[in-house]
Design a protein around this motif. Structure first.
Motif, short mmCIF file in Angstrom:
data_model
loop_
_atom_site.label_atom_id
_atom_site.label_comp_id
_atom_site.label_asym_id
_atom_site.label_seq_id
_atom_site.Cartn_x
_atom_site.Cartn_y
_atom_site.Cartn_z
N LEU A 117 0.84 -1.21 0.00
CA LEU A 117 0.00 0.00 0.00
C LEU A 117 0.87 1.25 0.00
CD1 LEU A 117 -2.85 -1.01 2.52
CD2 LEU A 117 -2.99 -0.87 0.04
N ALA A 118 2.00 1.18 0.75
CA ALA A 118 2.90 2.34 0.79
C ALA A 118 3.53 2.54 -0.59
CB ALA A 118 3.98 2.13 1.85
N ALA A 119 3.98 1.45 -1.23
CA ALA A 119 4.64 1.57 -2.54
C ALA A 119 3.66 2.09 -3.59
CB ALA A 119 5.19 0.21 -2.97
N LEU A 120 2.39 1.69 -3.49
CA LEU A 120 1.41 2.10 -4.50
C LEU A 120 0.72 3.41 -4.13
CD1 LEU A 120 -0.32 -1.36 -5.17
CD2 LEU A 120 1.48 -0.29 -6.51
N GLY A 121 0.94 3.88 -2.91
CA GLY A 121 0.31 5.12 -2.46
C GLY A 121 -1.20 4.99 -2.34
N LEU A 122 -1.67 3.83 -1.90
CA LEU A 122 -3.13 3.60 -1.79
C LEU A 122 -3.58 3.77 -0.34
CD1 LEU A 122 -3.57 0.40 -3.98
CD2 LEU A 122 -4.23 2.72 -4.57
N PRO A 123 -4.58 4.64 -0.11
CA PRO A 123 -5.04 4.87 1.27
C PRO A 123 -6.15 3.89 1.67
CG PRO A 123 -6.08 6.43 -0.20
CD PRO A 123 -5.30 5.49 -1.08
N LEU A 124 -5.88 2.61 1.65
CA LEU A 124 -6.93 1.64 1.95
C LEU A 124 -6.92 1.24 3.43
CD1 LEU A 124 -6.72 -0.76 -1.14
CD2 LEU A 124 -7.99 1.36 -0.86
N ARG A 125 -8.10 0.91 3.93
CA ARG A 125 -8.21 0.45 5.32
C ARG A 125 -8.09 -1.07 5.35
NH1 ARG A 125 -13.81 3.20 5.85
NH2 ARG A 125 -13.63 2.49 3.70
N LEU A 126 -7.24 -1.53 6.24
CA LEU A 126 -6.93 -2.96 6.30
C LEU A 126 -7.37 -3.52 7.65
CD1 LEU A 126 -5.24 -5.36 5.14
CD2 LEU A 126 -3.22 -4.26 6.10
N ALA A 127 -7.94 -4.71 7.65
CA ALA A 127 -8.31 -5.34 8.93
C ALA A 127 -7.98 -6.82 8.88
CB ALA A 127 -9.81 -5.16 9.20
N MET A 128 -7.76 -7.39 10.07
CA MET A 128 -7.52 -8.82 10.15
C MET A 128 -8.60 -9.41 11.07
SD MET A 128 -4.12 -10.94 11.04
CE MET A 128 -3.68 -10.13 12.54
N LEU A 129 -9.14 -10.53 10.65
CA LEU A 129 -10.17 -11.18 11.45
C LEU A 129 -9.76 -12.63 11.67
CD1 LEU A 129 -12.97 -10.77 12.72
CD2 LEU A 129 -13.99 -11.37 10.53
N LYS A 130 -9.71 -13.02 12.95
CA LYS A 130 -9.39 -14.42 13.27
C LYS A 130 -10.62 -15.08 13.89
CE LYS A 130 -4.47 -13.57 14.05
NZ LYS A 130 -3.38 -13.52 15.06
N GLY A 131 -10.49 -16.34 14.19
CA GLY A 131 -11.59 -17.06 14.84
C GLY A 131 -11.72 -16.63 16.30
N ASN A 211 -16.52 -8.91 18.93
CA ASN A 211 -17.42 -7.98 18.23
C ASN A 211 -16.63 -6.84 17.60
OD1 ASN A 211 -19.59 -9.42 19.01
ND2 ASN A 211 -20.08 -8.12 20.78
N ALA A 212 -15.64 -6.31 18.35
CA ALA A 212 -14.87 -5.17 17.85
C ALA A 212 -14.12 -5.56 16.57
CB ALA A 212 -13.89 -4.70 18.91
N ALA A 213 -13.52 -6.77 16.57
CA ALA A 213 -12.77 -7.21 15.38
C ALA A 213 -13.72 -7.34 14.19
CB ALA A 213 -12.09 -8.55 15.67
N ARG A 214 -14.91 -7.83 14.43
CA ARG A 214 -15.88 -7.96 13.33
C ARG A 214 -16.32 -6.60 12.81
NH1 ARG A 214 -19.49 -13.03 15.54
NH2 ARG A 214 -17.78 -14.52 15.49
N LYS A 215 -16.54 -5.66 13.74
CA LYS A 215 -16.95 -4.32 13.30
C LYS A 215 -15.86 -3.69 12.46
CE LYS A 215 -20.01 -2.91 16.94
NZ LYS A 215 -19.69 -2.66 18.32
N GLU A 216 -14.61 -3.84 12.90
CA GLU A 216 -13.48 -3.27 12.16
C GLU A 216 -13.41 -3.89 10.76
OE1 GLU A 216 -10.38 -2.52 14.97
OE2 GLU A 216 -8.88 -2.76 13.37
N ALA A 217 -13.64 -5.19 10.68
CA ALA A 217 -13.61 -5.87 9.38
C ALA A 217 -14.71 -5.33 8.48
CB ALA A 217 -13.76 -7.37 9.57
N MET A 218 -15.86 -5.04 9.08
CA MET A 218 -17.00 -4.57 8.26
C MET A 218 -16.70 -3.23 7.60
SD MET A 218 -19.42 -6.61 7.94
CE MET A 218 -20.66 -5.55 7.25
N SER A 219 -15.85 -2.41 8.25
CA SER A 219 -15.61 -1.09 7.67
C SER A 219 -14.29 -1.04 6.90
CB SER A 219 -15.63 -0.02 8.77
OG SER A 219 -14.60 -0.32 9.68
N GLY A 240 -18.70 -13.95 11.62
CA GLY A 240 -18.74 -12.55 11.22
C GLY A 240 -18.70 -12.39 9.72
N MET A 241 -18.51 -13.49 8.98
CA MET A 241 -18.38 -13.40 7.53
C MET A 241 -19.73 -13.24 6.85
SD MET A 241 -15.25 -14.14 6.67
CE MET A 241 -15.77 -14.78 5.15
N ALA A 242 -20.77 -13.76 7.49
CA ALA A 242 -22.08 -13.72 6.85
C ALA A 242 -22.47 -12.28 6.54
CB ALA A 242 -23.12 -14.37 7.77
N GLU A 243 -22.04 -11.34 7.41
CA GLU A 243 -22.35 -9.93 7.16
C GLU A 243 -21.35 -9.33 6.18
OE1 GLU A 243 -21.47 -10.57 10.81
OE2 GLU A 243 -23.34 -11.68 10.66
#
Ligand code: SF4
Length: 698
Positions: A117-131, A211-219, A240-243
């Protein structure tokens, strides 16, 4: 999802009224990124354009633009991670990225994607979701500190340390707690599962980390998950994937070779004695803490536990990880009447527990969930008392505890009916809803031994997918030798492991360690491990590591570090997961010794059922199943040897069926084109040159 200032290639393409152009603008952008003057070259002095990597990236870009499924086998060194990441990130689409292991998941989240993302200059939001099991559950942590029984005397102190950490952590991810041993028996007590989570009735609901990790993934624009979570959610709509999935248009599976085996674990049914003992412990803890005196908790739970212990005794002792066939309504080796009686008693005792829980249902929300769990158990006992459904296989898995298991033979139906044909609905420029096809990318270093990659595509329902094979850029003919000892005893001979150990010993001595011995069975692992330890370890010549002595990560680290500071290398004898998950680039690893051709065990219930299904279809189970399985495993094992352009070494396969049979030659053709040597002296002479830091080629 539309990113500010970024092209939404697919959307533009499908809604444009202009004449279609011959090239896809996303592919053009991707070519530029991988070009010699592109952003990757500018951001890293080590970047070199590679034809295979660019070809893969363009194929991914086309699939992202058009929708549909793409399967890419990308040999070691292609650079497949960036080849799928660049088009996926540039597309402006919402991306879901799944890996087989948490290690790769962490690496993508913490290193690869941020760097790109830094090399491409892309301002994307990244999240990680585990079990769920990866996050501390505040409710269970509080309960554990009050629990009447704990695993050992130090548990209370450790729980207090966990509480201190839990008060300050932002994510609740246990991987961030440095002092926690990943094998700690406390982990199940402080994490939640689908069974014991209280959901919205929980007093910690607002601050819950799951819940917080799922909310972060949603956005987020890009979400990194793992295959376990993906299938757990598909089976139980619980991760959390169904949503999340409805708004994702690009799905990438890395390490896709594990998809089928991971999927079947979640798409069937399981009833474990361990799971029922956990339930008994939870009922007792809740009963004594929240409803003491309202039922005879010790009595009713004690009877339930006794029926579990009796069932375990009935199953008897077996070596770890034994899988007992379950063909005629009961597991092999157990008298049908005894099995039926034990199941009946378990049902009655479960109903006794259920009756007590009904009495206290209004006392606390915990009891409602416990009631559901006991009802589920009763339902599962009834399920396992009926015939196994067609297309599935049933078995009893026995270790310290036992589990009734049922799984589909593959994931093809689920992939076809519930995933591959699905669409994403997005608004067009006038605000009207438009259905767009989803893009599915599957990739790994080894996905089959034929042009269609049937080993992977058939069981995953991907027979119609576009398939691409990108060869490794390594020059195997000059980087690696292949030696198959012609005079080796047959793999069926009782002396075979000793003969393999002898070859490994000579190679390890010639190289000063630096040798990985991969075995096909645990018995060979023990025999060869002991032989090498006796010959090398006890004299202090070389360190010999054997799988099982320490966790895999530690063994790998010790192996890597062995040659640092001028010390000798070491020898590692291993089986199972080391065939594919052992990554040691450089001089620490210069020989891989394989004991036998890695055919799947024919008496394993799942293997047997798959073979029988093929035969019933008029196909050859050997040609269409056993051989491709062996080809993929052999290539994975061989793939441990050369991890980068400067690596050099030898692959030794101690099974001369590889060169003396027709099917062996099919397996040989699937290996990278290494330089063949015919005798052990010839090989040892070549290896002796390797320990010097010369630059001669093989
Ligand atoms: S909602 Fe579930 S996971 Fe979250 S704190 Fe409560 S019990 Fe634990």
């Amino acid at each position: 999802m539309e990113h500010q200032g970024l092209p939404r290639f697919l959307f533009n393409r499908l809604t444009s009224h202009d004449e279609p152009t011959l090239t896809n603008p996303l592919s053009d952008a991707v070519k530029e990124v991988f070009g010699s003057l592109g952003p990757l070259a500018r951001s890293s002095p080590h970047f070199k354009p590679r034809a295979g990597q660019t070809a893969m990236a363009i194929a991914v870009a086309d699939t992202v633009a058009e929708g549909g499924s793409l399967v890419v086998e990308a040999g070691t060194g292609v650079g497949k991670t960036f080849a799928y990441l660049v088009p996926a990130l540039l597309s402006g689409e919402r991306v879901l990225l799944s890996t087989a292991t948490k290690t790769l998941q962490d690496q993508l989240f913490a290193r690869d994607i941020p760097d790109l993302l830094a090399a491409l200059g892309l301002p994307l939001r990244l999240a990680m979701l585990k079990g769920r099991g990866s996050y501390v559950c505040q409710q269970r942590l509080a309960m554990a500190q009050q629990a009447p029984t704990l695993p050992d005397r130090t548990s209370l102190r450790t729980l207090a340390q966990m509480q201190t950490w839990a008060n300050t952590t932002r994510t609740g991810d246990l991987a961030e707690m440095p002092t926690l041993d990943e094998r700690s028996p406390l982990i199940p007590l402080i994490t939640s599962n689908r069974d014991n989570c209280l959901g919205s009735t929980c007093s910690f609901w607002k601050e819950c980390h799951v819940n917080a990790a799922r909310k972060e993934a949603m956005s987020a624009d890009v979400v990194v998950i793992n295959h376990h979570l993906f299938f757990a959610d598909l089976a139980m709509r619980e991760g959390g994937m169904a949503e999340l999935l409805p708004s994702v248009r690009v799905v990438v599976f890395d390490e896709a070779h594990q998809l089928n085996e991971t999927g079947i674990q979640f798409l069937g049914q399981q009833l474990g004695l361990g799971q029922m003992l956990d339930l008994a412990r939870d009922i007792l803890a809740c009963g004594l803490q929240l409803a003491k005196g309202l039922a005879d908790w010790q009595g009713v739970v004690g009877e339930f536990e006794k029926s579990l212990r009796d069932l375990r005794l009935l199953i008897g002792k077996h070596p770890p990880n034994t899988r007992l066939r379950w063909l005629a309504g009961y597991p092999q080796g157990i008298h049908p009447q005894d099995w039926g009686d034990a199941m009946l008693l378990l049902t009655q005792r479960s109903q006794g527990v259920l009756a007590s829980l009904e009495v206290v249902a209004d006392a606390a929300p915990e009891f409602v969930r416990l009631h559901e769990r006991v009802s589920d158990i009763i339902g599962l006992i009834a399920h396992f008392s009926q015939e196994c459904p067609a297309g599935s296989v049933r078995w009893l898995e026995v270790g310290a505890q036992a589990r009734c298991m049922e799984a589909p033979l593959d994931i093809a139906d689920v992939m076809q009916s519930r995933l591959l044909q699905t669409v994403v609905t997005v608004p067009d420029s006038q605000g009207n809803a438009v259905d767009l096809p989803r893009s599915w990318i599957f990739t790994s270093a080894t996905l089959g031994d034929d042009e269609r990659l049937s080993w992977f595509t058939e069981p995953c329902g991907l027979s119609q997918a576009t398939v691409l094979r990108v060869e490794s850029p390594f020059d195997y003919a000059s980087q690696a030798w292949l030696y198959v000892p012609r005079d080796m005893v047959s793999p069926k001979d009782a002396q075979h492991s000793a003969a393999v150990g002898e070859v490994a010993l000579q190679i390890a001595r010639a190289l000063g360690g630096r040798t990985l011995v991969l075995t096909t069975t645990s018995r060979a692992l023990r025999a060869i491990g002991l032989q090498l330890q006796a010959a090398l370890g006890e004299t202090g010549d070389l360190e010999v590591l054997v799988q099982g002595e320490s966790p895999k990560r530690q063994l790998m680290q010790r192996f890597r570090q062995a040659i640092e500071a001028g010390r000798q290398g070491c020898v590692l004898v291993a089986t199972a997961s080391f065939w594919e998950g052992f990554d040691v680039p450089g001089d620490a690893l210069q020989a891989v010794v394989i004991d036998k051709l890695p055919f799947p065990p024919p008496n394993d219930p799942v293997v047997e059922a798959r073979g029988q299904r093929l035969e019933a279809q008029g196909r050859s189970s050997f040609n269409d199943y056993f051989l491709p399985e062996a080809a993929v495993s052999l290539k994975q094992g061989a793939g441990r040897l050369i991890r980068r352009e400067s690596d050099r070494g030898a692959l030794v396969v101690c099974d001369n069926r590889l060169v003396s049979t027709g099917y062996g030659r099919r397996l040989l053709a699937n290996l990278p084109p290494m330089h063949r040597v015919q005798t052990l002296p010839e090989l040892l002479q070549a290896l002796a040159g390797l320990t010097k830091t010369d630059t001669n080629s093989c």
